[in-house]
Design a protein around this motif. Structure first.
Motif, PDB file in Angstrom:
ATOM      1  N   GLY A  78      11.318 -24.709   6.646  1.00  0.00           N
ATOM      2  CA  GLY A  78      11.585 -26.127   6.628  1.00  0.00           C
ATOM      3  C   GLY A  78      13.104 -26.180   6.127  1.00  0.00           C
ATOM      4  O   GLY A  78      13.490 -27.345   5.789  1.00  0.00           O
ATOM      5  N   VAL A  79      13.971 -24.903   6.260  1.00  0.00           N
ATOM      6  CA  VAL A  79      15.306 -25.164   6.127  1.00  0.00           C
ATOM      7  C   VAL A  79      16.192 -24.847   6.988  1.00  0.00           C
ATOM      8  O   VAL A  79      16.191 -23.833   7.566  1.00  0.00           O
ATOM      9  N   PRO A  80      17.373 -25.897   7.399  1.00  0.00           N
ATOM     10  CA  PRO A  80      18.239 -25.684   8.437  1.00  0.00           C
ATOM     11  C   PRO A  80      18.907 -24.213   8.178  1.00  0.00           C
ATOM     12  O   PRO A  80      19.313 -24.000   6.877  1.00  0.00           O
ATOM     13  N   VAL A  81      19.423 -23.636   9.224  1.00  0.00           N
ATOM     14  CA  VAL A  81      20.084 -22.359   8.852  1.00  0.00           C
ATOM     15  C   VAL A  81      21.529 -22.533   9.716  1.00  0.00           C
ATOM     16  O   VAL A  81      21.220 -22.783  11.022  1.00  0.00           O
ATOM     17  N   VAL A  82      22.513 -21.962   9.205  1.00  0.00           N
ATOM     18  CA  VAL A  82      23.837 -21.820   9.899  1.00  0.00           C
ATOM     19  C   VAL A  82      23.807 -20.184  10.226  1.00  0.00           C
ATOM     20  O   VAL A  82      23.637 -19.409   9.386  1.00  0.00           O
ATOM     21  N   VAL A  83      24.093 -19.909  11.558  1.00  0.00           N
ATOM     22  CA  VAL A  83      24.010 -18.332  11.738  1.00  0.00           C
ATOM     23  C   VAL A  83      25.197 -17.992  12.584  1.00  0.00           C
ATOM     24  O   VAL A  83      25.733 -18.501  13.507  1.00  0.00           O
ATOM     25  N   GLY A  84      26.005 -17.106  11.692  1.00  0.00           N
ATOM     26  CA  GLY A  84      27.163 -16.465  12.042  1.00  0.00           C
ATOM     27  C   GLY A  84      26.974 -15.010  12.869  1.00  0.00           C
ATOM     28  O   GLY A  84      27.829 -14.483  13.832  1.00  0.00           O
ATOM     29  N   THR A  85      25.775 -14.637  12.652  1.00  0.00           N
ATOM     30  CA  THR A  85      25.572 -13.247  13.357  1.00  0.00           C
ATOM     31  C   THR A  85      25.724 -13.405  14.687  1.00  0.00           C
ATOM     32  O   THR A  85      25.214 -14.338  15.357  1.00  0.00           O
ATOM     33  N   THR A  86      26.485 -12.480  15.513  1.00  0.00           N
ATOM     34  CA  THR A  86      26.589 -12.543  16.751  1.00  0.00           C
ATOM     35  C   THR A  86      25.704 -11.123  17.542  1.00  0.00           C
ATOM     36  O   THR A  86      25.006 -10.273  16.839  1.00  0.00           O
ATOM     37  N   GLY A  87      25.559 -10.987  18.840  1.00  0.00           N
ATOM     38  CA  GLY A  87      24.971  -9.994  19.447  1.00  0.00           C
ATOM     39  C   GLY A  87      23.378 -10.344  19.625  1.00  0.00           C
ATOM     40  O   GLY A  87      22.623  -9.389  20.173  1.00  0.00           O
ATOM     41  N   TRP A  88      22.930 -11.473  19.518  1.00  0.00           N
ATOM     42  CA  TRP A  88      21.436 -11.662  19.637  1.00  0.00           C
ATOM     43  C   TRP A  88      21.393 -12.799  20.609  1.00  0.00           C
ATOM     44  O   TRP A  88      20.028 -13.316  20.846  1.00  0.00           O
ATOM     45  N   TYR A  89      22.225 -13.248  21.196  1.00  0.00           N
ATOM     46  CA  TYR A  89      22.269 -14.507  21.988  1.00  0.00           C
ATOM     47  C   TYR A  89      21.376 -14.481  23.279  1.00  0.00           C
ATOM     48  O   TYR A  89      20.799 -15.636  23.668  1.00  0.00           O
ATOM     49  N   THR A  90      20.878 -13.345  23.768  1.00  0.00           N
ATOM     50  CA  THR A  90      19.998 -13.261  25.094  1.00  0.00           C
ATOM     51  C   THR A  90      18.835 -13.726  24.571  1.00  0.00           C
ATOM     52  O   THR A  90      18.014 -14.263  25.244  1.00  0.00           O
ATOM     53  N   ARG A  91      18.373 -13.769  23.139  1.00  0.00           N
ATOM     54  CA  ARG A  91      17.251 -14.334  22.704  1.00  0.00           C
ATOM     55  C   ARG A  91      17.238 -15.921  22.302  1.00  0.00           C
ATOM     56  O   ARG A  91      16.220 -16.683  21.940  1.00  0.00           O
ATOM     57  N   MET A  92      18.532 -16.575  22.726  1.00  0.00           N
ATOM     58  CA  MET A  92      18.519 -17.686  22.425  1.00  0.00           C
ATOM     59  C   MET A  92      17.307 -18.757  22.911  1.00  0.00           C
ATOM     60  O   MET A  92      17.074 -19.577  22.265  1.00  0.00           O
ATOM     61  N   PRO A  93      17.013 -18.506  24.248  1.00  0.00           N
ATOM     62  CA  PRO A  93      16.101 -19.591  24.865  1.00  0.00           C
ATOM     63  C   PRO A  93      14.592 -19.524  23.938  1.00  0.00           C
ATOM     64  O   PRO A  93      14.166 -20.506  23.686  1.00  0.00           O
ATOM     65  N   GLU A  94      14.390 -18.261  23.175  1.00  0.00           N
ATOM     66  CA  GLU A  94      12.927 -18.502  22.548  1.00  0.00           C
ATOM     67  C   GLU A  94      13.190 -18.912  21.347  1.00  0.00           C
ATOM     68  O   GLU A  94      12.351 -19.722  20.706  1.00  0.00           O
ATOM     69  N   VAL A  95      14.629 -18.968  20.757  1.00  0.00           N
ATOM     70  CA  VAL A  95      14.859 -19.373  19.365  1.00  0.00           C
ATOM     71  C   VAL A  95      14.872 -21.099  19.511  1.00  0.00           C
ATOM     72  O   VAL A  95      14.513 -21.746  18.592  1.00  0.00           O
ATOM     73  N   ARG A  96      15.510 -21.373  20.624  1.00  0.00           N
ATOM     74  CA  ARG A  96      15.580 -22.744  21.024  1.00  0.00           C
ATOM     75  C   ARG A  96      14.143 -23.529  21.092  1.00  0.00           C
ATOM     76  O   ARG A  96      14.037 -24.510  20.411  1.00  0.00           O
ATOM     77  N   GLU A  97      13.372 -22.926  21.492  1.00  0.00           N
ATOM     78  CA  GLU A  97      11.824 -23.300  21.945  1.00  0.00           C
ATOM     79  C   GLU A  97      11.005 -23.245  20.324  1.00  0.00           C
ATOM     80  O   GLU A  97      10.419 -23.994  20.136  1.00  0.00           O
TER      81      GLU A  97
END
Ligand SMILES: NC(=O)c1ccc[n+]([C@@H]2O[C@H](COP(=O)([O-])OP(=O)(O)OC[C@H]3O[C@@H](n4cnc5c(N)ncnc54)[C@H](OP(=O)(O)O)[C@@H]3O)[C@@H](O)[C@H]2O)c1
Length: 235
Positions: free
Chosen positions: A67-86
């Protein structure tokens, strides 16, 4: 605020300096050899994640679980963005991502789109890109280069995709990735004709601009749920 640093490498340490200067407290410093569990985030207001492409998604999910908001700077994983948004929606998480936290690059993103719109009417110019980073960078092309390429492709109908090499293909946008010494990040967009060349260049002198942007994003994310990016912070 109480901030957890997930990843305590070049960026984690730079961010820590700015956090302390702005009166925040660092409650956790996690590295590969000192991994964290969701329960370690109890009492944390916001987590800041700068690790490496294969770790980012697991770390983000642990923050949602805590339950902690997260700020993400790491790059190179964005193909998994749809599952992370879900996951963000179903777990009522808070997520802030940016391929580049520096103000200058975010201005460049806007100018880049506008220039692409103009240049798409001039067939005598060929668009291309180059990005230069330090030799420890894992992903190529950089997340910033991909955001720039997407900005061009949206506004330049003759190019249908990008390719991570120099190309003569009139349907592709070539992105050349160079890895040299300690370079913090240089991005160049070129439009080349037989008689001249237009260049957009952003050169980071150090990592402070990225670190300050990430801290401002963490301040923005306190108590928030949902998915955000630099457009929301700069609005
Ligand atoms: N968005 C932006 O503006 C921006 C700007 C700069 C960099 N970046 C990106 O941010 C990322 C980090 O960059 P950096 O230069 O700080 O890299 P770095 O110096 O290699 O540091 C990475 C850190 O992450 C730790 N780590 C790796 N896997 C982990 C895991 N599963 N759990 C916890 N910690 C873990 C490493 O631990 P060890 O110390 O044990 O190896 C290290 O402390 C890269 O993806 C880079 O491209 C983004």
């Amino acid at each position: 605020m109480n901030i957890a640093l997930i990843g305590y490498g070049k960026m984690g340490k730079e961010i820590e300096q700015i956090l302390l200067h702005r009166g925040h407290t660092v409650t956790l410093r996690s590295t590969r050899s000192t991994p964290f569990r969701a329960t370690d985030l109890t009492g944390t207001d916001v987590a800041i994640e700068f690790t490496e492409p294969h770790s980012a998604v697991d770390n983000i999910l642990k923050c949602f679980e805590a339950g902690v908001p997260v700020v993400v700077g790491t790059t190179g994983w964005y193909t998994r963005m749809p599952e992370v948004r879900e996951a963000c929606a179903s777990m009522n998480g808070g997520l802030f991502t940016a391929s580049n936290f520096s103000i200058g690059v975010n201005i460049l993103f806007k100018v880049n789109k506008e220039l692409a719109r103009i240049m798409s009417d001039f067939e005598e110019y060929t668009p291309s890109m180059e990005e230069i980073h330090h030799t420890a960078k894992r992903d190529a092309p950089s997340g910033t280069a991909i955001t720039l390429a997407e900005g061009i492709l949206e506004n330049y109908p003759s190019r249908q995709g990008w390719i991570n090499e120099s190309t003569e293909d009139a349907h592709q946008l070539g992105i050349v990735s160079q890895r040299e010494g300690e370079v913090p990040g240089t991005h160049i967009v070129r439009y080349t004709s037989a008689v001249d060349e237009i260049q957009l260049v952003h050169q980071a002198y150090n990592r402070k601009g990225f670190a300050l942007g990430a801290v401002k994003a963490a301040e923005f994310m306190q108590g928030k749920a949902g998915v955000y990016s630099m457009g929301d912070l700069l609005a």
